[in-house]
Design an enzyme around this catalytic site. Structure first.
Site: not given
Ligand code: ARG
Ligand code: ASP
Length: 729
Positions: A83, A219, A644
């Site tokens: 991502h 990921d 991330s």
């Molecule tokens: N929750 C994670 C972060 O805040 C992964 C986000 C990417 N994935 C998604 N389905 N949008 O970045």
């Molecule tokens: N998914 C988040 C990021 O992209 C990480 C988190 O918020 O735990 O940095």
């Protein structure tokens, strides 16, 4: 009794400070080393951060401003999340070569794909510059004067601090203005795409599984840093060569078990762990619910269209994911703060704080802090809410309005800076909006507008709604804007932006869409933002004093500074958790879980036949464990957005995982970290290696890594230790 209660509270506050935390790498020795060793770490603080010798920090750059990455070979191979590399993978994709759907693997250096505007930044050294930055500040009267002086000092030091020509300098505040740190940086700009699994692996589970455990997502994506012949940063050139790092991570093949030590090293973006109770209550009761409701409506509209129309699905996929990400996070955060009683916990901490202020005889300095917080938070609430509505409705989720706001800024540029600046910006907007319209569908946006403008006009604080918009018929307004505004098409926008200054301004001001944005924008900039800034400046000053008081009155407690996008260390253990009564989560997921979740043809849970075949063959090579393939695991590391792509490191400094998310029950950790339920989610490195090797057949990449067996090597040492310990007991 009262005393006992306070004592218990005090202990609770201290305990809280002992767990969680995002620490400054250059200060680990005094602050954290002992605790880290007690948790099982076998390295020393200087193995992690050292100015004169290579250390782990030399392998952990910030990736493109918002993520983290790590170097995993002597030839500058870089690992980060799928991502985090999503934009690059997408930008190289076409209908014929759809790397998002099918994945991409460079089997040799010449196949690696250069990227525009992608950079990674290493930290060379960190220095405390508090005294230089605060020099001459205390003597000044108002908060505005102080801030101005601080900005001056920062920009002077920025200019004069000695560095090499290829290095940069960044100065950031810690502890809300009580400490300043300077970072010498090196940024590399020739970064090429090396590999990415298909989205069915890299984004498996998509929005349904986002922020959720148990998780089964691969990921990850791979890039490579290129440098000039002297190993220095250089813009893309075919003559550039793979970068030779000062350090790279060996990758452990031995995996993890519950309670193993873990360290996550990266660039957490922003946390607000020291807010007073009144502020947390506002987030829980006011701002999060408002923002969630807005995005909820926007997402439902988009989803309805995306399910019916393939072209719209492609146009809105990335936008949808990004809106859904924080929408879902806010829901989890609100639930978590409510369930953990965060407001009451903060109130109890504040009672203990007041007591300490009294004992220390510091009433004059700190006695009114909490009352001042209460007053100012009460004052700012309507402005905060109104600002959130403006940000979410106008700037973030209604595309026509956000474009319209750029046009409104264009008119302001003309008024403030004249025709030349106006023309430059106008041409820029006209030529640069192709990307916007490529993914814009006026029908979708019209429906979003209709829902969101209704919320804006009816639910945001009424005193700031422009007079001409009160009692508006929403359906009529919608039809009149989307039925006539030239902004609904690229040709229309070009038409609006053609001609001399007077013509353009006249055309804009005749456009119904523009008129609406202008009246919303003017009301916001005149009636909301200045007052918001004014109170917010006071609140920042209070927060700074509150932080200072906590540091001063809790001399023995270790208090970590809020995240600020600088390099931090967080550590803990591999650990499951119990989210609610009778439910307990294991800390590791396996390939079997991918197949359990598999739904043929589903846009979130489909997988390729190739992956199913690999599962059926169970040919996991050196990456499996007792005939099973580990996929993801969780730990007690305190992380946030920006972490991330961060490396998860074992007790010896080897790479065991790749951080990418947090668990649903613990998403409130940005505001209140509860060690019982806050967990970060990592991809097991063995799954990464398995996909690269067995799925992609990119043995070339495996060969350039250094694979190690830290556990097998240390088996005897461990046994001896266990023996020695049992004897002692
Ligand atoms: N929750 C994670 C972060 O805040 C992964 C986000 C990417 N994935 C998604 N389905 N949008 O970045
Ligand atoms: N998914 C988040 C990021 O992209 C990480 C988190 O918020 O735990 O940095």
């Amino acid at each position: 009794m009262k005393f006992l209660k306070l004592l218990l509270l005090f202990i609770a506050v201290q305990m809280h400070a002992q767990q969680g935390g995002m620490w400054i790498p250059s200060l680990l020795e005094g602050m954290n080393e002992t605790e880290m060793k007690n948790l099982g770490m076998k390295m020393s603080a200087s193995d992690i951060y050292d100015v004169n010798n290579s250390s782990l920090k030399d392998a952990v750059p910030q990736f493109n401003g918002g993520c983290t990455a790590e170097v995993i070979s002597s030839k500058g191979l870089l690992l980060t999340n799928h991502h985090c590399g999503f934009g690059e993978i997408q930008s190289h994709s076409t209908v014929e070569n759809d790397y998002l759907t099918d994945g991409f693997w460079a089997m040799k250096l010449e196949d690696e794909l250069p990227n525009k505007d992608l950079e990674v930044t290493f930290i060379v050294k960190i220095e405390d510059v508090t005294s230089q930055i605060l020099n001459g500040v205390a003597a000044l009267g108002t908060e505005e004067e102080k801030q101005k002086k601080i900005q001056e000092n920062i920009s002077n030091l920025n200019k004069t601090y000695p560095r090499e020509s290829f290095q940069g300098v960044k100065i950031r505040t810690f502890y809300e203005g009580n400490q300043y740190m300077l970072f010498v940086t090196e940024s590399y700009t020739d970064i090429r795409l090396v590999g990415a699994p298909p989205s069915s692996i890299g984004k498996f589970g998509s929005d349904t599984d986002n922020w959720v455990w148990p998780r089964h997502t691969g990921d990850f994506s791979l890039f490579r840093i290129y440098a000039d012949k002297n190993n220095r940063p250089a813009d893309y050139s075919k003559d550039n060569v793979p970068y030779t790092p000062k350090h790279f991570f060996p990758v452990s093949l031995d995996g993890i078990s519950e309670d193993d030590f873990t360290l996550v090293f990266g660039y957490p973006g922003r946390t607000t762990e020291y807010l007073p109770a009144v502020a947390v209550a506002q987030i829980v009761n006011e701002t999060n619910p408002a923002k969630i409701e807005i995005r909820d409506k926007a997402l439902k509209v988009a989803d309805g269209f995306m399910r019916k129309d393939k072209a719209i699905k492609i146009q809105y996929a990335a936008k949808y994911a990004s809106i859904a990400n924080y929408w879902k996070k806010w829901i989890g955060e609100t639930q978590g703060l409510t369930k953990s009683n965060a407001v009451q916990v903060k109130k109890d901490q504040e009672a203990a704080f007041q007591q300490k202020v009294l004992q220390a005889g510091k009433q004059v300095e700190y006695g009114n802090l909490l009352a001042d917080f209460d007053k100012n938070y009460k004052d700012i609430l309507p402005y905060t809410l109104s600002r959130d509505y403006f940000m979410e409705v106008v700037l973030r989720n209604t595309e026509l309005l956000s474009l319209g706001f750029k046009l409104y800024q264009l008119e302001q540029i003309q008024a403030m800076r004249g025709d030349q600046a106006f023309n430059d910006r106008k041409n820029n907007l006209r030529d640069g909006s192709g990307e916007f319209y490529k993914d814009f569908n006026a029908q979708v946006d019209e429906k979003v507008f209709e829902q969101l403008i209704e919320l804006y006009l009816n639910k945001s604080p009424q005193q700031f709604i422009p007079e001409n918009l009160k009692n508006t018929n929403i359906a009529q307004l919608t039809t009149s804007v989307y039925g006539t505004s030239k902004m609904t098409t690229y040709d229309g926008l070009k038409e609006l932006l053609t001609g001399d200054t007077q013509t353009v301004l006249k055309n804009l001001n005749n456009d119904k869409g523009y008129q609406l944005v202008k009246s919303l924008g003017e009301a916001f900039l005149k009636n909301v933002n200045p007052k918001f800034e004014e109170i917010n400046t006071k609140l920042s000053a209070l927060q700074r004093t509150y932080m200072k008081a906590q540091l001063e009155l809790n001399k023995d407690a270790r208090i970590f500074p809020d995240a600020n996008s600088t390099l931090r260390v967080t550590y803990g253990k591999v650990k499951g958790y119990e989210p609610r009564d009778a439910v307990a989560y294991e800390p590791v997921t396996y390939f079997d879980g991918v197949i359990e979740k598999y739904v043929p043809g589903d846009y979130e849970f489909d997988v390729s036949q190739k992956l199913i075949d690999l599962y059926n063959k169970k040919d996991y090579g050196p990456y499996g464990e007792n005939g099973k393939m580990p996929v993801n695991f969780i730990g007690t590391n305190h992380t946030t957005g920006g972490n991330s792509g961060s490396p998860a490191i074992d007790a010896h400094g080897n790479l065991i995982g790749l951080n990418f998310d947090r668990v649903w029950e613990g998403t409130m950790s940005d505001i209140y970290y509860d060690p019982a339920i806050c967990r970060n989610i990592m991809v097991d490195m063995r799954y990464v290696l398995f996909i690269i090797d067995k799925y992609a057949g990119a043995k070339n990449l495996i060969d350039e890594m250094k694979l190690v067996h830290p556990k097998s090597k240390n088996q005897t040492t461990n046994k001896q230790k266990v023996k020695a310990k049992s004897k002692k007991n």
